[in-house]
Structure formats: C-alpha cells, structure tokens
Design an enzyme around this catalytic site. Structure first.
Site, short mmCIF file in Angstrom:
data_model
loop_
_atom_site.label_atom_id
_atom_site.label_comp_id
_atom_site.label_asym_id
_atom_site.label_seq_id
_atom_site.Cartn_x
_atom_site.Cartn_y
_atom_site.Cartn_z
N CYS A 138 0.87 -1.17 0.00
CA CYS A 138 0.00 0.00 0.00
C CYS A 138 0.91 1.23 0.00
CB CYS A 138 -0.91 0.00 1.23
SG CYS A 138 0.02 0.12 2.77
N HIS B 89 5.58 -5.95 8.16
CA HIS B 89 5.40 -7.37 8.47
C HIS B 89 5.79 -8.24 7.28
CE1 HIS B 89 2.54 -6.13 11.87
NE2 HIS B 89 3.69 -6.51 12.36
N HIS C 92 2.70 2.51 10.85
CA HIS C 92 1.50 2.64 11.68
C HIS C 92 1.71 3.54 12.90
CE1 HIS C 92 2.88 -1.51 13.18
NE2 HIS C 92 3.23 -0.63 14.08
N HIS D 129 -3.77 -2.88 19.20
CA HIS D 129 -2.94 -2.69 18.00
C HIS D 129 -2.05 -1.46 18.20
CE1 HIS D 129 -1.72 -1.97 13.88
NE2 HIS D 129 -2.14 -3.19 13.59
N GLU E 276 -1.05 0.73 16.22
CA GLU E 276 -1.56 1.95 15.56
C GLU E 276 -2.55 2.66 16.49
OE1 GLU E 276 -3.61 1.57 11.72
OE2 GLU E 276 -4.73 3.37 12.27
N THR F 53 -7.21 3.06 10.90
CA THR F 53 -7.24 3.17 9.43
C THR F 53 -7.71 1.89 8.72
OG1 THR F 53 -4.91 2.57 9.34
CG2 THR F 53 -5.42 4.92 9.32
N ASN G 236 -3.04 -8.50 7.69
CA ASN G 236 -3.86 -8.24 6.50
C ASN G 236 -3.66 -9.33 5.45
OD1 ASN G 236 -2.33 -7.00 4.00
ND2 ASN G 236 -1.31 -6.21 5.81
N SER H 64 1.90 -5.50 2.84
CA SER H 64 3.32 -5.40 3.23
C SER H 64 4.19 -6.35 2.40
CB SER H 64 3.46 -5.68 4.73
OG SER H 64 2.75 -6.83 5.09
#
Ligand code: F3S
Length: 282
Positions: free
Chosen positions: A12, A40, A72, A122, A124, A160, A218, A260
């Site tokens: 991303c 990651h 993050h 998390h 983030e 996010t 993810n 990632s």
C-alpha cells in the site's frame, strides 16, 4: 496455465513509502535502526538487516544514531523520547495514520469525549490515542459501543484498517446517545480494496496464491477470505514454498498479496509458477 494478478496486490502507499525511506537511509552509513520490524515482511526486514539496519524493540536499546518509525506510527511518548535522546528521527508514519492522530488531538483539545473505533491492542491504536489530551475510549464493535454512557459531545475517529460497516454501525449507536456527534472517517481503503479484489478473483480461478508474511494480519485475512471462496488457496511467504502438485490440472491461477508484500517477492512467485507450467485440464 493463465496467471491473473490482483490489480492492487502488494504494497500500500504507506508501507511503500516507509520501506523506500528505510532502504534510502540504509545507504548513507549512519547507524540506523527501526523501532520494531519496519513492515510485516520477514524478507524485507532481512534485506534491511543485510544493509546494516537493525530492529530494536525499545528506545532504551539506543543511545545514538538514527531511528526509523514505522508506518502505523508510535505513541507521543515514544516520539518525545526519541527526540530527547538526540536520535535522528525518520518518521515513516503513514500520512493517513498521522491524520487520525491529529483528529484525536484536535477533538480532545476542543473538549469532545473521544471514541476510537478499532483494536485497542494494536500499536496503531495505541499511537492514535496517545495524542489525546484526555482519556480516550476504544470500541471494536457496535455491541461494545452499546455500553457507552450518554454524552454531550463526542468525537469519533477510526483505526485506518477498520471496516466501513463497523464504523457506520458504531456511529449509529452513538447517535442515540450523544447530543453533538462529530465523526472523522479516517479509514484507508487499501485493505478493503485488496479484500474486494481477492473475493472477485478467488471466484473465477482454479487456485489462489496469497503472498505475504505469516505475521502480517492483513495477508492472513486475505488468505482466509480467499479460502472461504476457493478451497484451493495457498498462503506463501516466498516462491520456494510453492508446491508443484498445487497446480496440476489447473487452468487459471489467481495471485494476490498483502499490503506489506514487496513486488520482488510477487515477481519471484509468478516466475516460479510460470516455470512449473501446470498440467492443463484441456
Ligand atoms: Fe497507510 Fe493505509 Fe497502508 S493507512 S500504511 S496506506 S493500509
């Protein structure tokens, strides 16, 4: 064997930016560390280590040099500590995450109660809530929001990677409890775009290969989504984990990759599948 690659497979925007920054900084000889793995992807972390960029899990492990902060984000305390130590700080926080941090700061400064929709454990979210000047509530679902008290003024910000549906459901619950409700939609669609593409692809191919770190939430989620629709789904980190027998009798293979996963890992997988060639059905 045809190979179809999801349009948004791989990095991303924020992860690409952080990774490029890390490789750029690795080249100038200044001792450089990242606070936790930069992304990651064990393979990317290893490449950076080969270039002298080490991973530290705590700022107390560093007395000088340069620290790269992950996409993050970090807590305001960590940011302050890094500067106070005199480290050269390379802030690779994704601008979308930075925005969520700024809104939490703004809302709390303007006297709103603040609610973050996300996973409280998390990093983030730990970072986002640290920028508030008053305590922040975190909920992961509309059910959890149901136990909130009535309030005069509430500001809502999302992690996010939250789903839009969850944010919407939480906001609906809050509407019934709050006189003045202010919502900042801080969701970044990188995750949902990859998931939606994976759903379409998994339905139309004979086999799916999902590429990305086993430690990448993810990527694991992408693999789960594909598996629900396509029993022939395989999650790999690298090309050498591919097994020839997966492709026997397959006409079409779909490929996607987590946010990632670098392009070179995707290219290696494609090259290997092409070399395997498959045993076409017809
Ligand atoms: Fe940034 Fe969205 Fe990626 S917030 S790090 S672009 S998933």
């Amino acid at each position: 064997m045809n190979i179809i690659i999801a349009k948004h497979a791989g990095f991303c925007f924020g992860v690409k930016r952080a990774t490029l920054l890390a490789f750029e900084k690795a080249a100038d000889g200044i001792p450089t560390s990242t606070l936790g793995p930069i992304i990651h992807s064990p393979q990317v972390v290893q490449r950076l280590e080969e270039k002298g960029v080490r991973v530290v899990n705590n700022l107390s492990q560093l007395e000088n040099g340069r620290i790269i902060l992950r996409s993050h984000g970090v807590t305001s305390t960590e940011m302050k500590e890094a500067h106070e130590k005199g480290l050269e700080v390379v802030d690779a926080t994704c601008p979308f995450v930075r925005k969520a941090q700024s809104y939490v700061h703004l809302l709390s400064d303007e006297g709103y109660e603040v609610l973050v929709v996300g996973d409280r454990d998390h990093p983030e979210v730990e970072g986002i809530i640290s920028y508030a000047s008053r305590p922040v509530t975190v909920v992961a679902s509309a059910e959890e929001a149901g136990s909130l008290p009535t309030m005069k003024r509430l500001g809502v910000v999302a992690q996010t990677t939250q789903s839009y549906e969850t944010l919407e459901a939480v906001v609906e619950v809050c509407l019934a409890k709050v006189q003045e409700l202010r919502v900042f939609n801080t969701i970044c669609d990188a995750t949902s775009v990859r998931q939606d593409e994976a759903k379409i692809l998994a339905r139309k191919v004979d086999c799916m290969v999902v590429i990305g770190g086993y430690n990448s939430a993810n990527t694991r989620r992408l693999a789960e989504i594909c598996l629900e629709l396509q029993p022939e789904t395989h999650h790999v980190e690298t090309a050498d984990q591919l097994s020839e027998e997966w492709f026997a009798g397959m006409n079409t293979v779909g490929i996607t990759a987590g946010a990632s996963t670098p392009k070179w890992l995707i290219d290696e997988v494609i090259e290997r599948i092409n070399a395997i060639g498959g045993d076409k059905k017809d």
